[in-house]
Design an enzyme around this catalytic site. Structure first.
Site, short mmCIF file in Angstrom:
data_model
loop_
_atom_site.label_atom_id
_atom_site.label_comp_id
_atom_site.label_asym_id
_atom_site.label_seq_id
_atom_site.Cartn_x
_atom_site.Cartn_y
_atom_site.Cartn_z
NE ARG A 239 39.78 -3.76 -18.56
CZ ARG A 239 40.64 -3.76 -17.53
NH1 ARG A 239 40.21 -3.52 -16.29
NH2 ARG A 239 41.93 -3.99 -17.74
NE ARG B 169 16.68 5.30 -29.20
CZ ARG B 169 16.77 6.50 -28.60
NH1 ARG B 169 16.59 6.60 -27.31
NH2 ARG B 169 17.03 7.57 -29.29
CG MET C 137 19.37 2.48 -23.49
SD MET C 137 18.68 3.21 -24.96
CE MET C 137 19.90 4.48 -25.30
N GLY D 111 6.17 6.92 -27.20
CA GLY D 111 6.24 6.39 -25.84
C GLY D 111 5.39 7.22 -24.89
CB VAL E 264 24.66 -0.08 -30.05
CG1 VAL E 264 24.58 -1.02 -28.88
CG2 VAL E 264 25.11 -0.81 -31.28
N GLY F 82 5.71 10.05 -23.24
CA GLY F 82 5.55 11.49 -23.47
C GLY F 82 4.60 11.76 -24.63
CB THR F 83 4.57 10.42 -28.11
OG1 THR F 83 5.95 10.77 -28.23
CG2 THR F 83 3.86 10.69 -29.41
CG ASP G 295 13.22 2.14 -22.10
OD1 ASP G 295 14.19 1.67 -22.73
OD2 ASP G 295 13.20 3.28 -21.63
O1 F6P Z 1 12.97 5.68 -23.83
C1 F6P Z 1 13.86 4.99 -24.61
C2 F6P Z 1 15.28 5.35 -24.28
O2 F6P Z 1 16.05 4.60 -25.18
C3 F6P Z 1 15.70 5.09 -22.83
O3 F6P Z 1 15.99 3.76 -22.55
C4 F6P Z 1 16.89 5.98 -22.71
O4 F6P Z 1 17.10 6.34 -21.38
C5 F6P Z 1 16.50 7.16 -23.53
O5 F6P Z 1 15.57 6.71 -24.48
C6 F6P Z 1 17.65 7.84 -24.21
O6 F6P Z 1 17.18 8.98 -24.83
P1 F6P Z 1 18.02 9.91 -25.81
O7 F6P Z 1 18.06 9.23 -27.14
O8 F6P Z 1 17.26 11.18 -25.84
O9 F6P Z 1 19.39 10.04 -25.22
#
Ligand code: F6P
Length: 343
Positions: free
Chosen positions: A267, A276, A170, A103, A274, A105-106, A128
């Site tokens: 609620r 990811r 997310m 992403g 989940v 950063g990389t 994202d």
């Molecule tokens: O960048 C992808 C992401 O899944 C974001 O949506 C989320 O805020 C973050 O990574 C969560 O990161 P980590 O797995 O380090 O908690």
């Protein structure tokens, strides 16, 4: 040619499909070999790697979630301090070109390495969908499918109890998952980082819907959604460096606030990681495969300092420098259009 590949940042469904495609294309089309560095940039700093082969095991990677290479978030300062070690590792392993899959950063680190003279071809990934210069990143469709399925299920239980349901998805900096999951699941409201929300407006909408006889109210909240200044008092320490509600979660805090102001049961569900996990959708398998094939082709063509990208139906190359300049946030026109279906 000898190619190095690594996966950096948070994992994402489709990473293994990219690795598979790079290995297959490199071997079958060019007779090249591929080395996989382990745990993101750390593998390069510590010279930890595995030899990847175009075999049956590689073939089976298509549907596998996560990343067989492991991944990590690396501090950019640690990386900068390790430039000599990175170059040494590449030289020791005879690597002609590096393919980092990751992403923001990389890819920013990849761009910096490229400026330092390392031949690099980047592959964008993130659930994202906030990487610029590409229409879509793989992982997004899978996360969207999971989020939509979860919200579909919440409709029936919310309806049975006449409740307000908040679903946090997310999206730290961009609201793509929230906006699309909200539209796809017929939710009543969606809160995204790009448009700070007003708690009074949220409560007014909830009241209005119940007054007209609705059975329930579903609101999708991106984890990076922020209240307008002065609209909601937050718990101490609840705001991170980007101004996002972090420690307690924005949806939980908003839920408590709605319950306090309106006589309705609320609620909250936080979908979290989940979204990811698990196998990529067919769309993500295809996109990841196309990215992998094109990255291997670019590596052999000497198209360094570039990132593979989807534009319309075509995969092309864009300069890494351009791609990491900014994040791709939801443009105003998109959430204004969507507003007709919320509320
Ligand atoms: O960048 C992808 C992401 O899944 C974001 O949506 C989320 O805020 C973050 O990574 C969560 O990161 P980590 O797995 O380090 O908690």
């Amino acid at each position: 040619m000898r190619i190095g590949v690594l996966t950096g940042g948070g994992d994402c469904p489709g990473l293994n499909a990219v690795i598979r495609a790079v290995v297959r294309t490199a071997d079958a089309r060019y007779g090249s070999t591929v080395v996989g560095f382990l745990d993101g940039w750390r593998g390069l700093l510590e010279d930890r790697r595995i030899q990847l082969r175009n075999d049956d095991r590689n073939d089976r990677l298509l549907t596998k979630g996560g990343t067989i290479l492991g991944t990590a978030r690396t501090n950019p300062d640690v990386l900068r301090a390790g430039l000599d070690r990175i170059k040494q590792t590449l030289e020791d392993n005879g690597i002609d070109v590096l393919i980092p899959i990751g992403g923001e950063g990389t890819l920013t680190a990849a761009n910096w390495l490229s400026e330092e003279g390392v031949p690099v071809v980047g592959v964008p990934k993130t659930i994202d969908n906030d990487i610029d210069c590409t229409d879509v990143t793989f992982g997004f469709d899978t996360a969207l499918t999971i989020a939509t399925d979860a919200i579909d299920r919440l409709h029936s239980t919310a309806e049975s109890h006449q409740r307000v349901m908040l679903v946090e998805v997310m999206g730290r900096h961009a609201g793509w998952i929230a906006l699309h999951a909200g539209l796809a699941s017929g939710s009543h409201m969606t809160l995204i980082p790009e448009q700070p929300f007003d708690v009074d407006e949220v409560c007014d909408l909830v009241r209005k819907r119940f007054q007209r006889g609705d059975s329930h109210f579903i609101c999708v909240v991106a984890e990076g959604a922020k209240p307008k200044e002065g609209s909601m008092s937050l718990l101490d320490g609840g705001i991170d460096e980007f101004g996002h509600v972090r420690f307690t979660g924005v949806a939980h805090q908003l839920g408590q606030e709605i319950e306090r102001r309106i006589n309705k049961e609320v609620r909250t569900t936080v979908l979290g990681h989940v979204q990811r996990g698990g196998t990529p959708t067919p769309y993500d398998r295809v996109l990841a495969t196309r990215f992998g094939v094109n990255a291997a082709d670019a590596a052999h063509a000497g198209d360094f300092g570039k990132m593979v990208s989807l534009r319309g139906v075509d995969i092309g190359l864009v300069s890494l420098d351009e791609a990491v300049k900014q994040l791709k946030r939801v443009p105003e026109s998109r959430y204004v259009d969507a507003a007709a279906f919320f509320g």
